[in-house]
Design a protein around this motif. Structure first.
Motif, PDB file in Angstrom:
ATOM      1  N   ALA A 181      33.606  -5.640 -25.339  1.00 19.95           N
ATOM      2  CA  ALA A 181      34.381  -4.705 -26.423  1.00 19.95           C
ATOM      3  C   ALA A 181      35.635  -4.018 -25.910  1.00 19.95           C
ATOM      4  CB  ALA A 181      33.514  -3.484 -26.653  1.00 19.95           C
ATOM      5  N   VAL A 182      35.849  -3.710 -24.592  1.00 23.51           N
ATOM      6  CA  VAL A 182      37.114  -3.032 -24.255  1.00 23.51           C
ATOM      7  C   VAL A 182      38.158  -4.287 -24.390  1.00 23.51           C
ATOM      8  CG1 VAL A 182      38.224  -1.873 -22.086  1.00 23.51           C
ATOM      9  CG2 VAL A 182      35.660  -1.471 -22.900  1.00 23.51           C
ATOM     10  N   ALA A 183      37.797  -5.244 -23.831  1.00 24.98           N
ATOM     11  CA  ALA A 183      38.754  -6.174 -23.685  1.00 24.98           C
ATOM     12  C   ALA A 183      39.580  -6.670 -24.893  1.00 24.98           C
ATOM     13  CB  ALA A 183      38.429  -7.690 -22.917  1.00 24.98           C
ATOM     14  N   GLN A 184      38.656  -6.712 -26.011  1.00 22.71           N
ATOM     15  CA  GLN A 184      39.134  -6.975 -27.323  1.00 22.71           C
ATOM     16  C   GLN A 184      39.695  -6.004 -28.157  1.00 22.71           C
ATOM     17  OE1 GLN A 184      35.768  -8.905 -29.946  1.00 22.71           O
ATOM     18  NE2 GLN A 184      37.171  -8.922 -31.759  1.00 22.71           N
ATOM     19  N   ASP A 185      38.990  -4.853 -28.144  1.00 24.85           N
ATOM     20  CA  ASP A 185      39.612  -3.875 -29.004  1.00 24.85           C
ATOM     21  C   ASP A 185      40.589  -2.909 -28.411  1.00 24.85           C
ATOM     22  OD1 ASP A 185      37.652  -4.305 -31.104  1.00 24.85           O
ATOM     23  OD2 ASP A 185      36.237  -3.394 -30.140  1.00 24.85           O
ATOM     24  N   GLU A 186      40.625  -3.002 -27.070  1.00 20.80           N
ATOM     25  CA  GLU A 186      41.581  -2.327 -26.286  1.00 20.80           C
ATOM     26  C   GLU A 186      42.587  -3.214 -25.483  1.00 20.80           C
ATOM     27  OE1 GLU A 186      40.994   1.616 -25.165  1.00 20.80           O
ATOM     28  OE2 GLU A 186      38.844   1.213 -25.277  1.00 20.80           O
ATOM     29  N   TYR A 187      42.832  -4.316 -26.042  1.00 23.13           N
ATOM     30  CA  TYR A 187      43.516  -5.367 -25.467  1.00 23.13           C
ATOM     31  C   TYR A 187      44.954  -4.760 -24.896  1.00 23.13           C
ATOM     32  CZ  TYR A 187      46.926  -9.151 -25.103  1.00 23.13           C
ATOM     33  OH  TYR A 187      47.997 -10.170 -24.517  1.00 23.13           O
ATOM     34  N   TRP A 193      33.886   3.783 -15.980  1.00 23.50           N
ATOM     35  CA  TRP A 193      34.131   5.089 -16.547  1.00 23.50           C
ATOM     36  C   TRP A 193      35.010   4.805 -17.917  1.00 23.50           C
ATOM     37  CZ3 TRP A 193      32.848  10.126 -15.708  1.00 23.50           C
ATOM     38  CH2 TRP A 193      33.345  10.930 -16.575  1.00 23.50           C
ATOM     39  N   ILE A 194      36.125   3.943 -17.826  1.00 28.96           N
ATOM     40  CA  ILE A 194      36.947   3.758 -18.941  1.00 28.96           C
ATOM     41  C   ILE A 194      36.200   2.886 -20.102  1.00 28.96           C
ATOM     42  CG2 ILE A 194      39.035   2.609 -19.530  1.00 28.96           C
ATOM     43  CD1 ILE A 194      40.532   3.256 -16.862  1.00 28.96           C
ATOM     44  N   GLY A 195      35.481   1.980 -19.595  1.00 29.16           N
ATOM     45  CA  GLY A 195      34.666   1.257 -20.537  1.00 29.16           C
ATOM     46  C   GLY A 195      33.334   1.715 -20.856  1.00 29.16           C
ATOM     47  N   GLY A 196      33.120   2.985 -20.565  1.00 36.76           N
ATOM     48  CA  GLY A 196      31.745   3.631 -21.216  1.00 36.76           C
ATOM     49  C   GLY A 196      31.568   3.509 -22.501  1.00 36.76           C
ATOM     50  N   ARG A 197      30.576   3.198 -23.107  1.00 33.44           N
ATOM     51  CA  ARG A 197      30.368   3.217 -24.322  1.00 33.44           C
ATOM     52  C   ARG A 197      30.619   4.424 -25.214  1.00 33.44           C
ATOM     53  NH1 ARG A 197      25.495  -0.355 -26.567  1.00 33.44           N
ATOM     54  NH2 ARG A 197      26.564  -0.210 -28.299  1.00 33.44           N
ATOM     55  N   ASP A 198      30.141   5.571 -24.488  1.00 37.31           N
ATOM     56  CA  ASP A 198      30.096   6.901 -25.239  1.00 37.31           C
ATOM     57  C   ASP A 198      31.443   7.524 -25.010  1.00 37.31           C
ATOM     58  OD1 ASP A 198      29.955   7.080 -22.368  1.00 37.31           O
ATOM     59  OD2 ASP A 198      29.237   9.173 -22.545  1.00 37.31           O
ATOM     60  N   LEU A 199      32.429   6.915 -24.479  1.00 40.11           N
ATOM     61  CA  LEU A 199      33.626   7.276 -24.312  1.00 40.11           C
ATOM     62  C   LEU A 199      34.780   6.098 -25.099  1.00 40.11           C
ATOM     63  CD1 LEU A 199      33.984   8.323 -20.629  1.00 40.11           C
ATOM     64  CD2 LEU A 199      33.441   9.821 -22.741  1.00 40.11           C
ATOM     65  N   PHE A 200      34.184   5.267 -25.842  1.00 40.58           N
ATOM     66  CA  PHE A 200      35.021   4.220 -26.472  1.00 40.58           C
ATOM     67  C   PHE A 200      35.976   4.792 -27.382  1.00 40.58           C
ATOM     68  CE2 PHE A 200      35.926   1.063 -29.189  1.00 40.58           C
ATOM     69  CZ  PHE A 200      36.037  -0.343 -28.453  1.00 40.58           C
ATOM     70  N   ARG A 207      37.434  12.056 -25.484  1.00 43.69           N
ATOM     71  CA  ARG A 207      38.697  11.512 -25.391  1.00 43.69           C
ATOM     72  C   ARG A 207      39.360  12.158 -24.074  1.00 43.69           C
ATOM     73  NH1 ARG A 207      40.655  11.715 -31.461  1.00 43.69           N
ATOM     74  NH2 ARG A 207      39.745   9.657 -32.388  1.00 43.69           N
ATOM     75  N   ALA A 208      39.513  13.488 -23.958  1.00 40.60           N
ATOM     76  CA  ALA A 208      39.975  14.082 -22.857  1.00 40.60           C
ATOM     77  C   ALA A 208      38.927  13.486 -21.547  1.00 40.60           C
ATOM     78  CB  ALA A 208      39.630  15.643 -23.044  1.00 40.60           C
ATOM     79  N   LEU A 209      37.854  13.445 -21.702  1.00 36.15           N
ATOM     80  CA  LEU A 209      37.104  12.991 -20.611  1.00 36.15           C
ATOM     81  C   LEU A 209      37.346  11.770 -20.154  1.00 36.15           C
ATOM     82  CD1 LEU A 209      33.332  14.367 -21.671  1.00 36.15           C
ATOM     83  CD2 LEU A 209      34.610  14.821 -19.505  1.00 36.15           C
ATOM     84  N   ARG A 210      37.614  10.614 -21.030  1.00 37.81           N
ATOM     85  CA  ARG A 210      38.078   9.549 -20.755  1.00 37.81           C
ATOM     86  C   ARG A 210      39.310   9.420 -19.899  1.00 37.81           C
ATOM     87  NH1 ARG A 210      40.010   4.278 -23.926  1.00 37.81           N
ATOM     88  NH2 ARG A 210      38.317   2.621 -23.183  1.00 37.81           N
ATOM     89  N   VAL A 211      40.268  10.198 -19.912  1.00 44.13           N
ATOM     90  CA  VAL A 211      41.589  10.403 -19.493  1.00 44.13           C
ATOM     91  C   VAL A 211      41.202  11.002 -17.971  1.00 44.13           C
ATOM     92  CG1 VAL A 211      43.900  11.029 -19.415  1.00 44.13           C
ATOM     93  CG2 VAL A 211      42.696  10.459 -21.479  1.00 44.13           C
ATOM     94  N   ALA A 212      40.493  12.107 -18.123  1.00 45.68           N
ATOM     95  CA  ALA A 212      40.331  12.867 -16.889  1.00 45.68           C
ATOM     96  C   ALA A 212      39.458  12.088 -15.796  1.00 45.68           C
ATOM     97  CB  ALA A 212      39.710  14.215 -17.259  1.00 45.68           C
ATOM     98  N   GLY A 213      38.503  11.610 -16.350  1.00 42.58           N
ATOM     99  CA  GLY A 213      37.763  10.650 -15.285  1.00 42.58           C
ATOM    100  C   GLY A 213      38.104   9.444 -14.907  1.00 42.58           C
ATOM    101  N   ALA A 214      39.210   8.685 -15.595  1.00 43.09           N
ATOM    102  CA  ALA A 214      39.974   7.702 -14.940  1.00 43.09           C
ATOM    103  C   ALA A 214      40.875   8.159 -13.839  1.00 43.09           C
ATOM    104  CB  ALA A 214      40.724   7.019 -16.150  1.00 43.09           C
ATOM    105  N   GLY A 215      41.380   9.297 -13.980  1.00 42.91           N
ATOM    106  CA  GLY A 215      42.497   9.689 -12.992  1.00 42.91           C
ATOM    107  C   GLY A 215      41.716  10.353 -11.873  1.00 42.91           C
ATOM    108  N   CYS A 216      40.577  10.693 -12.199  1.00 43.04           N
ATOM    109  CA  CYS A 216      39.771  11.453 -10.926  1.00 43.04           C
ATOM    110  C   CYS A 216      39.079  10.462  -9.922  1.00 43.04           C
ATOM    111  CB  CYS A 216      38.650  12.478 -11.228  1.00 43.04           C
ATOM    112  SG  CYS A 216      39.543  13.761 -11.927  1.00 43.04           S
ATOM    113  N   HIS A 217      38.955   9.258 -10.514  1.00 40.65           N
ATOM    114  CA  HIS A 217      37.779   8.195  -9.626  1.00 40.65           C
ATOM    115  C   HIS A 217      39.036   7.749  -8.660  1.00 40.65           C
ATOM    116  CE1 HIS A 217      34.686   8.467 -12.646  1.00 40.65           C
ATOM    117  NE2 HIS A 217      33.835   8.016 -11.556  1.00 40.65           N
TER     118      HIS A 217
END
Length: 904
Positions: A127-133, A86-93, A67-77
């Motif tokens: 998966a992202v569009a549906q579950d994280e609408y 990065w945000i849509g990566g399956r391992d970071l879901f 979870r922390a990686l997801r936020v950090a990577g989104a901000g660094c890219h």
């Protein structure tokens, strides 16, 4: 920010991420400039790679860090494409949506165009569009970009909107006019629209959309066009429920109905029953108003009369009757179409069609009359006399030959191809099996035997080829410290564990643990069947490439999994000559597979005894021992279970199955522990377990010479499936029909349950098994009929499903076989304490079989039912069956039963 402070902040960021403190990440990122974020990105990526390889035992820590990686990577890219990936990566879901607000925070300083680009890219990830609408929608709103119309985004939108204020939310949402028309283009209708309550529910989408159309928020014509297009495209009934309901609420005017005549005809012909019935109703209305031409009526009639739904066929015949009265001169075009119903499975429909033809026969010329007379030969024998009175002798049967039963040809066993001769060919086999390109058990066995043989003879060449072909396999990866991972903690993953062992990628302690702790089965037979397969693989993994395993004794020679006795003798001779002791599980599986019914079995037993080895003696004893390991099977009456428990409000079939394993001393004392449960001393086996059964496709190969035992362990899955209406559960019946060994109560019970499955494809598999058993002479029709009577009487098997299966079996030409089964079921069903709903349909199939095959039988209680008053289906068909039995009982022609190479 100075360079030193920025480096300190980067370190703080990485520490926060590694400790899983996602909530601290946005603040730390805001302290970094673009250079600092760029510097942090490689470290963040490296940590992500590391976390991916953590053992499952660290899953809680892993989840927090991801979870922390997801936020950090989104901000660094800095690039939109990279950020979205990065945000849509399956391992970071983000399963609990805990990072949504944090992501929006770290992206708050980006340009609107950049945010819109990310939003559109995320919307394209289902998966992202549906579950994280909410995340995607907020990015769309902040950027001002176009509303995404992907399926995932619409699924998320419909889920978000569906609550008690649905109408108000749809009215206020500017996306509604954009997204609603797109719903009709989707392959599958969103669940929230399909299961949204009744018209009175505040969550009912069709009602809400109708209200918005009335208000002008939505364009009514667009909705009507969308509904019609979606219904015409077809699909599952659940996906068509929403557009059908909405169209019925919206209604159609005369012009909309007239302008879509072709569409209505298409729906009536091919759509699921509810849609076809609606289209038929619309077309009937057009006909009543004079807007449906005779040509259009003819175009719709043929396909509708070929449908199986009796309600639709009856309605079509009624429509034809009205039009024949209303339109002079239509008989020549319409009556030949009416005659299509002469071959319908329901004799009541045949009678109705024949009467309709009779009323208008005088309106047609001789050519049409001859055509109708020819079609009358398809009528049931019950209507032949009426047809002959109407058309003359031309409507009689084509010949007076004795009835001949048509059964499928007895399946011939297919030889399994020998193992690959070259390493290159073997690699092709292994890749196909490992990567799931084939799930055929014989291909699995061929690849496994080939792997063992080439590892013994060409180890170095094989290792090089495997290293190249399986470089990306999950078991080839190593931990950052260089140690082999432990990817087989949860199982073998089929042939992969042997491949990994060959390459030295399986820890020795893992193999040892599997060999020691995976050996014994305490109580669950289903887990036991799985462990037999796993035990063979672990044993091969422990010996692969050694002198102790030159080839597999248990490699089958036939597609059923069976081994020719003479072949097994020669394999044991080769082991003896090489001074090798057989691997325990491999030898035990070979014994279970050897064909005792093979003509060479007795000679093989003598030859095996002469080998002078203990393995040879065991084979000789096995070939001359009791044929079956089948447990004793009892089915307790409904309302009674062995443990006196009641579950889910009714006595379930699986709870009433009582299985007792018979004692087999040779199995208990000489088989390896993983198989000793098959020879238990009268112990009860837990067949009510809830294990996830992984290797069912390999079960027939474990016991190819003992189908009654195999049938016993298939019963639980069939019992659960027939009561819970599951799909794809009768796969094992094909193996039962084609395998060897005696047939007893378990096999007949398995077939009986299969005939009562909900889904037609499952019933068809059961019908095929029934006919193959009959062709092989293994079917005990009275026993199967009695078993079916018990299951129908208690409500486990529904009469309409059994009638459909019986009708299918009879239609192949097996009228005598089908009648023999029904004759065993009807006596008990006719005298059941509780009337059996739908019994009339079974009687109709029985009567048709008797009329066609000329069988004779005394059915107790048939007279009592036939002499009741009224004209219910039950009474009518009972009279028909009684008449058929009496009329044909004196016939000199006896039915003959034999397999046929071709079905007619």
């Amino acid at each position: 920010m100075s360079g030193g402070n920025e480096e300190k902040t980067v370190r703080s960021l990485l520490v926060a991420v590694r400790e899983g403190r996602a909530e601290d990440v946005p603040g730390l990122l805001k302290e970094l400039g673009s250079a600092g974020r760029k510097a942090a990105l490689p470290e963040v990526k490296a940590l992500r790679t590391e976390v991916r390889g953590w053992d499952w035992e660290r899953w809680h820590e892993q989840t927090k860090v991801q979870r922390a990686l997801r936020v950090a990577g989104a901000g660094c890219h800095t690039g939109a494409a990279a950020a979205a990936a990065w945000i849509g990566g399956r391992d970071l879901f983000d399963w609990d949506r805990s990072t949504t607000d944090l992501l929006l925070d770290v992206l708050s300083d980006r340009e609107p165009a950049w945010l819109g680009d990310v939003a559109q890219r995320l919307a394209e990830r289902p998966a992202v569009a549906q579950d994280e609408y909410r995340l995607v929608h907020e990015l769309v709103a902040r950027s001002g970009c176009a509303v995404p119309t992907t399926d995932g985004y619409i699924l998320g939108w419909t889920a978000e909107m569906t609550d008690g204020t649905l109408l108000e939310r749809l009215r206020d949402d500017p996306q509604t006019p954009i997204l609603v028309p797109r719903i009709f283009d989707m392959i599958e209708t969103p669940d929230r629209l399909t299961w949204s309550g009744g018209p009175g529910s505040p969550t009912h989408w069709p009602t809400a959309l109708k209200a918005l159309a009335d208000e002008g928020v939505l364009d009514r014509a667009t909705l009507v066009d969308g509904c019609v297009a979606r219904l015409l495209r077809g699909g599952r009934a659940r996906d068509l429920r929403f557009p059908l309901t909405l169209l019925q609420l919206l209604g159609t005017d005369v012009e909309e109905r007239r302008g879509r005549t072709a569409e209505w005809i298409g729906m009536a012909a091919d759509a699921p029953s509810p849609v076809a019935a609606y289209a038929q109703e619309v077309l009937a209305g057009l006909a009543a108003e004079g807007w449906l031409s005779v040509q259009d009526l003819a175009e719709m009639t043929g396909p509708v009369l070929f449908r199986t739904e009796k309600k639709l066929v009856r309605a079509q015949l009624s429509l034809l009757a009205k039009e024949l009265r209303r339109v002079p001169g239509a008989a020549s075009e319409l009556l030949p179409l009416v005659a299509d119903a002469f071959g319908h499975a329901d004799t009541g429909i045949q009678e109705r069609a024949l009467k309709l033809v009779g009323r208008h026969l005088a309106e047609v010329d001789e050519r049409v009359r001859e055509e109708l007379a020819g079609a009358a030969t398809a009528l049931s024998p019950a209507h032949r006399r009426a047809a002959e009175e109407l058309f003359g002798a031309a409507a009689g049967p084509d010949d007076d030959l004795p009835y001949e039963e048509i059964l499928p040809p007895v399946p011939e066993p297919r030889r399994v191809a020998g193992p690959a001769e070259t390493v290159a060919e073997l690699i092709e086999d292994l890749v196909a099996v490992s990567k799931g390109r084939t799930d055929a058990p014989e291909e699995f066995e061929r690849a496994l035997d080939g792997l063992v043989r080439h590892a013994h003879r060409r180890r170095e060449e094989l290792i090089g080829a495997v290293e190249a072909a399986f470089a990306d396999a999950f078991w080839m990866e190593k931990d950052p410290d260089g140690r082999n991972r432990d990817p087989f903690h949860h199982g073998t993953y089929g042939v992969d564990v042997v491949l990994a062992a060959l390459m030295g990628r399986v820890r020795h302690e893992r193999i040892h643990h599997a060999l020691v702790h995976g050996r014994r089965v305490d109580s669950c037979a289903h887990l036991g069947m799985d462990r037999v397969v796993d035990a063979r693989l672990w044993e091969a993994a422990s010996l692969i490439g050694s002198e102790r395993l030159p080839f597999l004794l248990a490699a089958p020679t036939w597609h059923t999994g069976a081994i020719e006795p003479s072949v097994l003798v020669e394999r044991l001779r080769a082991y003896r000559d090489a001074g090798i002791e057989p691997a325990p599980v491999d030898l035990a599986q070979a014994l279970l597979r050897v064909r005792k019914a093979d003509p060479s079995a007795q000679d093989a037993a003598v030859a095996a005894a002469e080998l002078g080895t203990r393995a040879g003696e065991r084979l000789a004893d096995w070939l001359t021992a009791d044929a079956s390991l089948a447990p004793a099977v009892r089915l307790l009456p409904r309302g009674d279970t062995e443990d006196r428990t009641k579950r889910e409000g009714k006595w379930r079939l699986m709870d009433r199955l009582v299985l007792k394993i018979r004692e087999r001393r040779a199995v208990r004392e000489e088989f390896p522990p993983v198989l000793q449960w098959l020879g238990g001393a009268g112990a009860e086996v837990n067949h009510r377990c809830t294990h996830w059964i992984r290797e069912e496709q390999h079960w027939p190969g474990v016991l190819p010479d003992d189908r009654e035992t195999l049938a016993t362990w298939l019963l639980r899955g069939l019992a659960v499936a027939v009561e819970w209406d599951q799909r794809g559960v009768t796969w094992g019946l094909t193996a039962l029909a084609e395998s060897d060994g005696p047939v007893g109560p378990a096999t007949h019970l398995a077939v009986a349950i299969g005939l009562g499955c909900r889904h037609a494809e499952d019933r068809l598999t059961a019908v095929d098994a029934l006919l193959v058993l009959a062709a092989r002479g293994d079917l005990d029709a009275p026993r199967l009929g009695g078993t079916l009577a018990g299951l129908v009487g208690e409500g486990t098997v529904k009469p309409n499903r059994l009638a459909d299966a019986s009708r299918t079996a009879a239609a192949t030409g097996a009228y005598a076989t089908t009648w023999a089964v029904l004759a065993g079921a009807l006596p008990d069903l006719l005298v059941a304490e509780e009337p059996v709903r739908g019994l009339g349909e079974l009687l109709a199939v029985a009567a048709d079989c008797v009329e066609r095959c000329g069988a004779t039988a005394e059915i107790p209680a048939l007279d009592a039912v036939a002499e009741r008053g009224g004209s219910s289906q039950l009474v009518v068909q009972a009279r028909r069956l009684r008449k058929a039995l009496r009329n044909l009982s004196a016939s000199p022609d006896q039915a003959t039963t034999q397999p046929a190479e071709n079905r007619h």
